[in-house]
Design an enzyme around this catalytic site. Structure first.
Site, PDB file in Angstrom:
ATOM      1  N   LYS A   5      -4.511 -12.655 -10.154  1.00 53.88           N
ATOM      2  CA  LYS A   5      -5.525 -13.022  -9.182  1.00 53.88           C
ATOM      3  C   LYS A   5      -6.860 -12.430  -9.623  1.00 53.88           C
ATOM      4  CE  LYS A   5      -6.078 -12.237  -4.430  1.00 53.88           C
ATOM      5  NZ  LYS A   5      -5.647 -11.672  -3.176  1.00 53.88           N
TER       6      LYS A   5
ATOM      7  N   LYS B  14     -11.595  -7.254  -8.747  1.00 57.51           N
ATOM      8  CA  LYS B  14     -12.493  -6.271  -9.311  1.00 57.51           C
ATOM      9  C   LYS B  14     -11.723  -5.218 -10.108  1.00 57.51           C
ATOM     10  CE  LYS B  14     -14.837  -3.783  -6.444  1.00 57.51           C
ATOM     11  NZ  LYS B  14     -15.718  -3.329  -5.370  1.00 57.51           N
TER      12      LYS B  14
ATOM     13  N   LYS C 161       0.834  -1.208   0.000  1.00 59.73           N
ATOM     14  CA  LYS C 161       0.000   0.000   0.000  1.00 59.73           C
ATOM     15  C   LYS C 161       0.868   1.258   0.000  1.00 59.73           C
ATOM     16  CE  LYS C 161      -4.298  -1.496   0.234  1.00 59.73           C
ATOM     17  NZ  LYS C 161      -4.703  -2.561   1.139  1.00 59.73           N
TER      18      LYS C 161
END
Ligand code: TRP
Length: 330
Positions: free
Chosen positions: A193, A196, A113
């Site tokens: 993977k 969305k 992140k």
């Protein structure tokens, strides 16, 4: 004998895809028979990335709907909302005082992140695993069904537990992650993977036609260029999804027919579509119905939180005792 406790947290992140479903979700559903399960919709965790407050209520609502529709049974298990049971954040504060910053700086999701968004690295991002540890141990949960990306968080939880117990005396068991037998489903691109943000997912609430449109162009064994070429199911993502949804006889048939060029990829995908839709159709029906039952969903969460609080109050009173402030809380 007392049933062991299970806790898992669910991010209210919008639509669920079949990767979420065959991953942690199926395990969460199957554990309900053997264990006492507490499942929390973790809205405070969802707020560690930028979000639109106008959407939050709907995200939480849909998340509760999806999990009940898929098989989380509020009669058997507790379904609760993290922000409604303040012991989660309260215990997180206490755990903060015994968690080394150096441990947190090593957590892979934090490092990712931070790299993705170097201008917006806030305390909540660093502290994410500590709140997660509190979620689990405030129920003294021993089993935690999660995806394998959560393993480092669970290791950290155990580290925090050991430190708490050694500083203050034994209160918490060390929780174990539960992975079950989960096939690793990739996205329809066959590389990444399922997610969305990569637009490579099949969603739980899509129509059969929508699913087919996506499946028909999904990547298979890239070495199989023509229908007359023999393929290798072991390197085909569609075959992995088959294993997650199809009965054994179809799985065996498709593998054989692929290796001998008996059927083409489209035929194989058609068989998959039928099996997948057979499992998802009843879930979709319940989803539709539950979306109209606002009072019922709110009631489930209210009742879940009430039962959750009975447990967390007991744990917190032990914690108050160990840290020396019990008499004020009586
Ligand atoms: N971090 C988990 C995820 O992203 C969600 C989560 C929050 C969780 N608290 C938890 C999972 C406690 C298991 C136990 O999926």
């Amino acid at each position: 004998m007392k049933k062991k406790r299970v806790f898992s947290g669910i991010q209210p992140s919008g639509r669920l895809h079949i990767g979420n479903y065959v991953g942690a979700m199926r395990n969460m559903i199957s554990l309900q028979d053997k264990y006492f399960c507490i499942y929390g919709i973790v809205d405070y965790h969802a707020m560690t990335v930028r979000f639109n407050p106008k959407e939050m209520e709907e995200r939480v609502f849909n998340c509760a709907v999806d999990y009940i529709a898929a098989g989380i049974d509020p009669e058997k298990s507790i379904l609760m909302l993290q922000s409604m049971v303040s012991a989660h954040t309260e215990l997180a504060w206490i755990l903060n005082t015994i968690t080394s910053i150096s441990w947190l700086l090593r957590v892979p999701t934090f490092k990712e992140k931070r790299q993705e968004n170097p201008d917006y690295v806030h305390m909540g991002l660093l502290d994410y695993p500590v709140l997660m540890a509190a979620d689990i141990i405030v129920y003294k949960a021993e089993v935690v069904p999660v995806g394998d990306d959560q393993i480092p968080h669970l290791e950290l939880t155990r580290e925090i537990v050991r430190r708490f117990n050694s500083y203050f005396g034994h209160v918490f068991p060390e929780p174990q992650s539960y992975l079950g037998k989960v096939p690793r489903i990739l996205g329809l691109d066959g590389i990444n993977k399922m997610s969305k943000s990569l637009d490579n997912a099949i969603y739980l609430d899509e129509t059969k036609e929508e699913m087919w449109k996506k499946l028909a162009i999904a990547v298979t064994d890239t070495n199989r260029k023509r229908k007359t070429d023999a393929g290798d199911p072991e390197v085909c993502n569609i075959f992995t999804i088959h294993k997650a949804f199809s009965p054994k006889k179809d799985v065996t048939y498709c593998a054989e027919q692929c290796r001998t060029a008996g059927i083409g990829c489209l035929d194989c995908k058609k068989i998959l579509l039928e099996n997948m839709y057979k499992e998802l159709e009843p879930i979709q029906k319940r989803q539709k119905e539950l979306r109209t039952m606002k009072d019922y969903i709110h009631g489930v969460l209210r009742e879940g939180c009430k039962r959750a609080k009975e447990i967390t109050e007991k744990t917190m009173s032990e914690v108050y005792e160990k840290i020396g402030i019990k008499s004020f809380h009586e």
